[in-house]
Design a protein around this motif. Structure first.
Motif, PDB file in Angstrom:
ATOM      1  N   ARG A 164     -16.009  43.207  59.301  1.00 44.79           N
ATOM      2  CA  ARG A 164     -14.394  42.779  59.119  1.00 44.79           C
ATOM      3  C   ARG A 164     -14.759  41.377  58.323  1.00 44.79           C
ATOM      4  NH1 ARG A 164      -9.718  40.171  59.535  1.00 44.79           N
ATOM      5  NH2 ARG A 164      -7.681  41.127  59.709  1.00 44.79           N
ATOM      6  N   TRP A 165     -15.468  40.613  58.784  1.00 44.51           N
ATOM      7  CA  TRP A 165     -15.826  39.222  58.048  1.00 44.51           C
ATOM      8  C   TRP A 165     -16.386  39.707  56.506  1.00 44.51           C
ATOM      9  CZ3 TRP A 165     -20.866  37.199  57.041  1.00 44.51           C
ATOM     10  CH2 TRP A 165     -20.776  36.072  56.633  1.00 44.51           C
ATOM     11  N   GLU A 199      -7.859  49.576  58.943  1.00 41.35           N
ATOM     12  CA  GLU A 199      -7.543  48.550  58.328  1.00 41.35           C
ATOM     13  C   GLU A 199      -8.617  48.251  57.101  1.00 41.35           C
ATOM     14  OE1 GLU A 199      -7.342  43.762  59.656  1.00 41.35           O
ATOM     15  OE2 GLU A 199      -8.571  45.115  60.878  1.00 41.35           O
ATOM     16  N   LEU A 200      -9.540  48.477  57.411  1.00 46.16           N
ATOM     17  CA  LEU A 200     -10.658  48.347  56.248  1.00 46.16           C
ATOM     18  C   LEU A 200     -10.401  49.191  55.107  1.00 46.16           C
ATOM     19  CD1 LEU A 200     -13.903  47.439  58.023  1.00 46.16           C
ATOM     20  CD2 LEU A 200     -12.403  45.693  56.955  1.00 46.16           C
ATOM     21  N   LEU A 206     -13.465  41.309  54.229  1.00 46.72           N
ATOM     22  CA  LEU A 206     -12.227  40.596  54.162  1.00 46.72           C
ATOM     23  C   LEU A 206     -12.160  38.977  54.060  1.00 46.72           C
ATOM     24  CD1 LEU A 206     -10.217  42.809  56.762  1.00 46.72           C
ATOM     25  CD2 LEU A 206     -10.579  43.335  54.339  1.00 46.72           C
ATOM     26  N   ASP A 207     -13.375  38.565  54.274  1.00 44.99           N
ATOM     27  CA  ASP A 207     -13.241  37.061  54.124  1.00 44.99           C
ATOM     28  C   ASP A 207     -14.043  36.649  52.636  1.00 44.99           C
ATOM     29  OD1 ASP A 207     -14.232  34.233  54.059  1.00 44.99           O
ATOM     30  OD2 ASP A 207     -14.075  34.371  56.458  1.00 44.99           O
ATOM     31  N   HIS A 225     -10.260  39.517  65.244  1.00 48.55           N
ATOM     32  CA  HIS A 225     -10.887  39.281  64.021  1.00 48.55           C
ATOM     33  C   HIS A 225     -12.549  38.997  64.081  1.00 48.55           C
ATOM     34  CE1 HIS A 225      -7.216  38.428  61.744  1.00 48.55           C
ATOM     35  NE2 HIS A 225      -6.897  39.486  62.389  1.00 48.55           N
ATOM     36  N   LYS A 245      -7.411  47.804  52.977  1.00 51.24           N
ATOM     37  CA  LYS A 245      -7.604  46.570  52.468  1.00 51.24           C
ATOM     38  C   LYS A 245      -8.793  46.328  51.623  1.00 51.24           C
ATOM     39  CE  LYS A 245      -5.275  43.946  56.304  1.00 51.24           C
ATOM     40  NZ  LYS A 245      -5.215  42.864  57.449  1.00 51.24           N
ATOM     41  N   SER A 246      -9.889  47.431  51.673  1.00 52.00           N
ATOM     42  CA  SER A 246     -10.879  47.251  50.865  1.00 52.00           C
ATOM     43  C   SER A 246     -11.090  48.425  50.240  1.00 52.00           C
ATOM     44  CB  SER A 246     -12.028  46.642  51.716  1.00 52.00           C
ATOM     45  OG  SER A 246     -13.051  46.771  51.076  1.00 52.00           O
TER      46      SER A 246
END
Length: 301
Positions: free
Chosen positions: A156-157, A201-202, A160-161, A151, A205-206
């Motif tokens: 990604r941060w 993944e992104l 997703l954060d 991570h 999720k986004s």
């Protein structure tokens, strides 16, 4: 993420985004049903045949000459980063999906980062992996050392954060630019399997990432300004410089500064004081190696 399909998608997006008026086509027929330019209009402006340009968009021709790339870049009014991206996509397809070797930050660079006590700094590698950071950089953004190795990645941060959305006052612009940065990397490394995993993944999720990734925005990090709000000290406006490390072209040092005497300068100094109170115990590196975070554990020097 095959190179030829990326080339076709990029050309179609460029064509859709360019209006006839912007392209210098004066007469536009009423009831025009095509968004942007028609293929025959692009071909005419670029000086190639309609069949040849159609084959480029459809992936039936994958390696246009440098002259054709230059002509298309001119027609689509691409900036330097987008022009370089188009040239990358036009290169002969590579067919290797092997894992890339782990990235390592040189010990001297860790020492340099640790010596920067007044300026946040971090080193990003491939796919925006966070390879190293200093204490103030971790206090400003997030403590990468507390994240699982896979991570420790800047984009990604950002996506997703929830803390990243709160940290950047211009989050949409910051997020769109980092997508453009990843797209620039993808054009140069289309067969990187870890890139495919990250994008997948992104995209799942986004919704924002998915929408921007399907666009054509390309961004090269050089320098700029970021407006942030830190929960401990308040607003901070930072200037950043992105410096590609000699001998390590896949590693970029990001250095953040503030204007002396400004409220941002005072707030950053206060953040530094707060970070010093929670500094690592003697013997722990204050510039933490996070080399190739997706595969290797930290290896403090």
């Amino acid at each position: 993420m095959a190179g030829h399909s990326d080339l076709g998608r990029f050309l179609r997006q460029c064509r859709a985004d360019l209006t006839p008026e912007a392209a210098g086509i004066a007469a536009v027929a009423q009831g025009r049903r095509v968004r942007g330019l028609r293929r025959e209009e692009v071909a005419l402006l670029a000086g190639v045949s309609v069949d040849y340009y159609t084959r480029l968009e459809q992936g039936r021709h994958t390696s246009p000459s440098a002259a054709v790339v230059d002509a298309l870049a001119r027609v689509f009014r691409l900036d330097a980063a987008a022009r370089a991206h188009l040239a990358d996509l036009a290169r002969p397809a590579r067919r290797s999906s092997r894992q890339m070797p782990a990235q390592r930050v040189r010990p001297a660079m860790h020492q340099l980062l640790a010596s920067m006590t007044e300026h946040p700094a971090l080193i990003l590698g491939r796919r925006t992996d966070v390879l190293a950071s200093n204490a103030l950089g971790r206090a400003l953004l997030t403590d990468w050392t507390l994240l699982p190795p896979r991570h420790r990645n800047y984009i990604r941060w950002v996506f997703l954060d929830p803390g990243a959305r709160d940290a950047f006052l211009d989050w949409p612009a910051v997020a769109a630019d980092v997508v453009g940065t990843l797209r620039l990397y993808a054009g140069r490394n289309p067969d990187d399997p870890q890139l495919s995993e990250l994008v997948g993944e992104l995209s799942i999720k986004s919704p924002e990432f998915r929408a921007w990734w399907n666009g054509r925005h390309v961004h090269e990090r050089t320098h700029g300004t970021k407006r942030m709000h830190h929960p401990a000290v308040g607003p901070i406006t930072l200037r950043y410089e992105a410096l590609v490390l000699p001998g390590d072209p896949d590693q970029t040092l990001f250095l953040y500064t503030t204007d002396p005497g400004s409220p941002s300068y005072d707030n950053l100094r206060l953040l530094g004081s707060l970070a010093a109170r929670t500094a690592p115990a003697p013997g722990r590196a204050s510039s933490t190696p996070l080399s190739d975070a997706s595969r290797t554990e930290p290896n403090p020097s």
